[in-house]
Design a protein around this motif. Structure first.
Motif, PDB file in Angstrom:
ATOM      1  N   ARG A  37     -13.135  31.153  10.997  1.00  0.00           N
ATOM      2  CA  ARG A  37     -12.638  30.407  12.155  1.00  0.00           C
ATOM      3  C   ARG A  37     -11.452  29.514  11.751  1.00  0.00           C
ATOM      4  O   ARG A  37     -10.459  29.418  12.475  1.00  0.00           O
ATOM      5  CB  ARG A  37     -13.761  29.575  12.763  1.00  0.00           C
ATOM      6  CG  ARG A  37     -13.418  28.956  14.091  1.00  0.00           C
ATOM      7  CD  ARG A  37     -14.578  28.227  14.722  1.00  0.00           C
ATOM      8  NE  ARG A  37     -15.845  28.947  14.729  1.00  0.00           N
ATOM      9  CZ  ARG A  37     -16.189  29.922  15.582  1.00  0.00           C
ATOM     10  NH1 ARG A  37     -15.313  30.292  16.498  1.00  0.00           N
ATOM     11  NH2 ARG A  37     -17.360  30.494  15.533  1.00  0.00           N
ATOM     12  N   GLU A  38     -11.553  28.901  10.577  1.00  0.00           N
ATOM     13  CA  GLU A  38     -10.476  28.050  10.085  1.00  0.00           C
ATOM     14  C   GLU A  38      -9.202  28.860   9.831  1.00  0.00           C
ATOM     15  O   GLU A  38      -8.095  28.410  10.140  1.00  0.00           O
ATOM     16  CB  GLU A  38     -10.918  27.354   8.801  1.00  0.00           C
ATOM     17  CG  GLU A  38      -9.922  26.334   8.301  1.00  0.00           C
ATOM     18  CD  GLU A  38     -10.439  25.590   7.078  1.00  0.00           C
ATOM     19  OE1 GLU A  38      -9.697  25.537   6.087  1.00  0.00           O
ATOM     20  OE2 GLU A  38     -11.571  25.079   7.142  1.00  0.00           O
ATOM     21  N   GLU A  39      -9.346  30.059   9.300  1.00  0.00           N
ATOM     22  CA  GLU A  39      -8.180  30.925   9.076  1.00  0.00           C
ATOM     23  C   GLU A  39      -7.514  31.290  10.402  1.00  0.00           C
ATOM     24  O   GLU A  39      -6.284  31.327  10.492  1.00  0.00           O
ATOM     25  CB  GLU A  39      -8.586  32.194   8.322  1.00  0.00           C
ATOM     26  CG  GLU A  39      -8.949  31.964   6.876  1.00  0.00           C
ATOM     27  CD  GLU A  39      -7.779  31.503   6.030  1.00  0.00           C
ATOM     28  OE1 GLU A  39      -6.624  31.917   6.281  1.00  0.00           O
ATOM     29  OE2 GLU A  39      -8.029  30.715   5.097  1.00  0.00           O
ATOM     30  N   CYS A  40      -8.314  31.543  11.422  1.00  0.00           N
ATOM     31  CA  CYS A  40      -7.761  31.846  12.748  1.00  0.00           C
ATOM     32  C   CYS A  40      -7.001  30.635  13.293  1.00  0.00           C
ATOM     33  O   CYS A  40      -5.903  30.782  13.839  1.00  0.00           O
ATOM     34  CB  CYS A  40      -8.875  32.268  13.705  1.00  0.00           C
ATOM     35  SG  CYS A  40      -9.561  33.905  13.365  1.00  0.00           S
ATOM     36  N   ASP A  41      -7.572  29.463  13.132  1.00  0.00           N
ATOM     37  CA  ASP A  41      -6.906  28.233  13.586  1.00  0.00           C
ATOM     38  C   ASP A  41      -5.579  28.029  12.851  1.00  0.00           C
ATOM     39  O   ASP A  41      -4.572  27.648  13.465  1.00  0.00           O
ATOM     40  CB  ASP A  41      -7.806  27.016  13.380  1.00  0.00           C
ATOM     41  CG  ASP A  41      -9.023  27.007  14.292  1.00  0.00           C
ATOM     42  OD1 ASP A  41      -9.034  27.757  15.289  1.00  0.00           O
ATOM     43  OD2 ASP A  41      -9.973  26.250  13.994  1.00  0.00           O
ATOM     44  N   GLN A  42      -5.578  28.309  11.561  1.00  0.00           N
ATOM     45  CA  GLN A  42      -4.355  28.153  10.778  1.00  0.00           C
ATOM     46  C   GLN A  42      -3.294  29.167  11.208  1.00  0.00           C
ATOM     47  O   GLN A  42      -2.100  28.845  11.246  1.00  0.00           O
ATOM     48  CB  GLN A  42      -4.653  28.280   9.291  1.00  0.00           C
ATOM     49  CG  GLN A  42      -5.418  27.108   8.733  1.00  0.00           C
ATOM     50  CD  GLN A  42      -5.804  27.289   7.270  1.00  0.00           C
ATOM     51  OE1 GLN A  42      -5.469  28.285   6.639  1.00  0.00           O
ATOM     52  NE2 GLN A  42      -6.524  26.315   6.741  1.00  0.00           N
ATOM     53  N   ALA A  43      -3.716  30.368  11.534  1.00  0.00           N
ATOM     54  CA  ALA A  43      -2.772  31.387  11.998  1.00  0.00           C
ATOM     55  C   ALA A  43      -2.150  30.964  13.330  1.00  0.00           C
ATOM     56  O   ALA A  43      -0.934  31.088  13.522  1.00  0.00           O
ATOM     57  CB  ALA A  43      -3.481  32.735  12.149  1.00  0.00           C
ATOM     58  N   ARG A  44      -2.965  30.446  14.243  1.00  0.00           N
ATOM     59  CA  ARG A  44      -2.441  29.938  15.520  1.00  0.00           C
ATOM     60  C   ARG A  44      -1.421  28.821  15.286  1.00  0.00           C
ATOM     61  O   ARG A  44      -0.368  28.785  15.924  1.00  0.00           O
ATOM     62  CB  ARG A  44      -3.571  29.386  16.376  1.00  0.00           C
ATOM     63  CG  ARG A  44      -4.077  30.336  17.345  1.00  0.00           C
ATOM     64  CD  ARG A  44      -5.083  29.727  18.294  1.00  0.00           C
ATOM     65  NE  ARG A  44      -5.787  30.827  18.892  1.00  0.00           N
ATOM     66  CZ  ARG A  44      -5.295  31.566  19.889  1.00  0.00           C
ATOM     67  NH1 ARG A  44      -4.141  31.275  20.402  1.00  0.00           N
ATOM     68  NH2 ARG A  44      -5.968  32.577  20.361  1.00  0.00           N
ATOM     69  N   ALA A  45      -1.764  27.900  14.380  1.00  0.00           N
ATOM     70  CA  ALA A  45      -0.874  26.778  14.082  1.00  0.00           C
ATOM     71  C   ALA A  45       0.436  27.270  13.473  1.00  0.00           C
ATOM     72  O   ALA A  45       1.509  26.742  13.790  1.00  0.00           O
ATOM     73  CB  ALA A  45      -1.570  25.791  13.152  1.00  0.00           C
ATOM     74  N   LEU A  46       0.373  28.266  12.629  1.00  0.00           N
ATOM     75  CA  LEU A  46       1.576  28.807  11.996  1.00  0.00           C
ATOM     76  C   LEU A  46       2.504  29.450  13.019  1.00  0.00           C
ATOM     77  O   LEU A  46       3.721  29.247  12.986  1.00  0.00           O
ATOM     78  CB  LEU A  46       1.179  29.821  10.923  1.00  0.00           C
ATOM     79  CG  LEU A  46       2.294  30.374  10.067  1.00  0.00           C
ATOM     80  CD1 LEU A  46       2.973  29.260   9.281  1.00  0.00           C
ATOM     81  CD2 LEU A  46       1.742  31.421   9.112  1.00  0.00           C
ATOM     82  N   ILE A  47       1.936  30.191  13.953  1.00  0.00           N
ATOM     83  CA  ILE A  47       2.740  30.802  15.014  1.00  0.00           C
ATOM     84  C   ILE A  47       3.433  29.715  15.834  1.00  0.00           C
ATOM     85  O   ILE A  47       4.627  29.801  16.123  1.00  0.00           O
ATOM     86  CB  ILE A  47       1.858  31.709  15.902  1.00  0.00           C
ATOM     87  CG1 ILE A  47       1.416  32.940  15.120  1.00  0.00           C
ATOM     88  CG2 ILE A  47       2.596  32.102  17.185  1.00  0.00           C
ATOM     89  CD1 ILE A  47       0.336  33.764  15.797  1.00  0.00           C
ATOM     90  N   LYS A  48       2.683  28.680  16.177  1.00  0.00           N
ATOM     91  CA  LYS A  48       3.246  27.573  16.953  1.00  0.00           C
ATOM     92  C   LYS A  48       4.329  26.841  16.149  1.00  0.00           C
ATOM     93  O   LYS A  48       5.388  26.511  16.681  1.00  0.00           O
ATOM     94  CB  LYS A  48       2.137  26.603  17.356  1.00  0.00           C
ATOM     95  CG  LYS A  48       2.598  25.524  18.269  1.00  0.00           C
ATOM     96  CD  LYS A  48       1.432  24.672  18.745  1.00  0.00           C
ATOM     97  CE  LYS A  48       1.924  23.605  19.701  1.00  0.00           C
ATOM     98  NZ  LYS A  48       0.832  22.790  20.211  1.00  0.00           N
ATOM     99  N   GLU A  49       4.064  26.602  14.867  1.00  0.00           N
ATOM    100  CA  GLU A  49       5.038  25.912  14.009  1.00  0.00           C
ATOM    101  C   GLU A  49       6.340  26.694  13.904  1.00  0.00           C
ATOM    102  O   GLU A  49       7.421  26.115  13.822  1.00  0.00           O
ATOM    103  CB  GLU A  49       4.438  25.721  12.617  1.00  0.00           C
ATOM    104  CG  GLU A  49       5.349  24.994  11.649  1.00  0.00           C
ATOM    105  CD  GLU A  49       4.734  24.840  10.269  1.00  0.00           C
ATOM    106  OE1 GLU A  49       5.512  24.565   9.329  1.00  0.00           O
ATOM    107  OE2 GLU A  49       3.513  24.982  10.116  1.00  0.00           O
TER     108      GLU A  49
END
Length: 70
Positions: A37-49
């Motif tokens: 779940r944390e990896e998914c959250d980080q991927a979402r954040a990276l796309i947004k960043e």
């Protein structure tokens, strides 16, 4: 003539596809899934960043659902 997407956009689009597939699979996962779940959250954040909207990169209507094969 259509402009070719940048390398960053293409990478983010690929990440968006993997993220959506991962989240769909995650919805059926059992056990210790916090790291996943944390990896998914980080991927979402990276796309947004990177300045992209996941819903534009991978439109909701184009995504698989739990009722159809991924």
């Amino acid at each position: 003539m259509t402009e070719t997407p940048s390398l960053i956009e293409r990478l983010c689009r690929s990440l968006a596809f993997h993220l959506v597939e991962g989240e769909l699979t995650l919805s059926y996962a059992e056990g210790d899934i916090e790291d996943w779940r944390e990896e998914c959250d980080q991927a979402r954040a990276l796309i947004k960043e990177a300045g992209f909207d996941i819903d534009v990169l991978y439109p909701i209507l184009d995504r698989p659902t739990s009722e159809e094969p991924a």
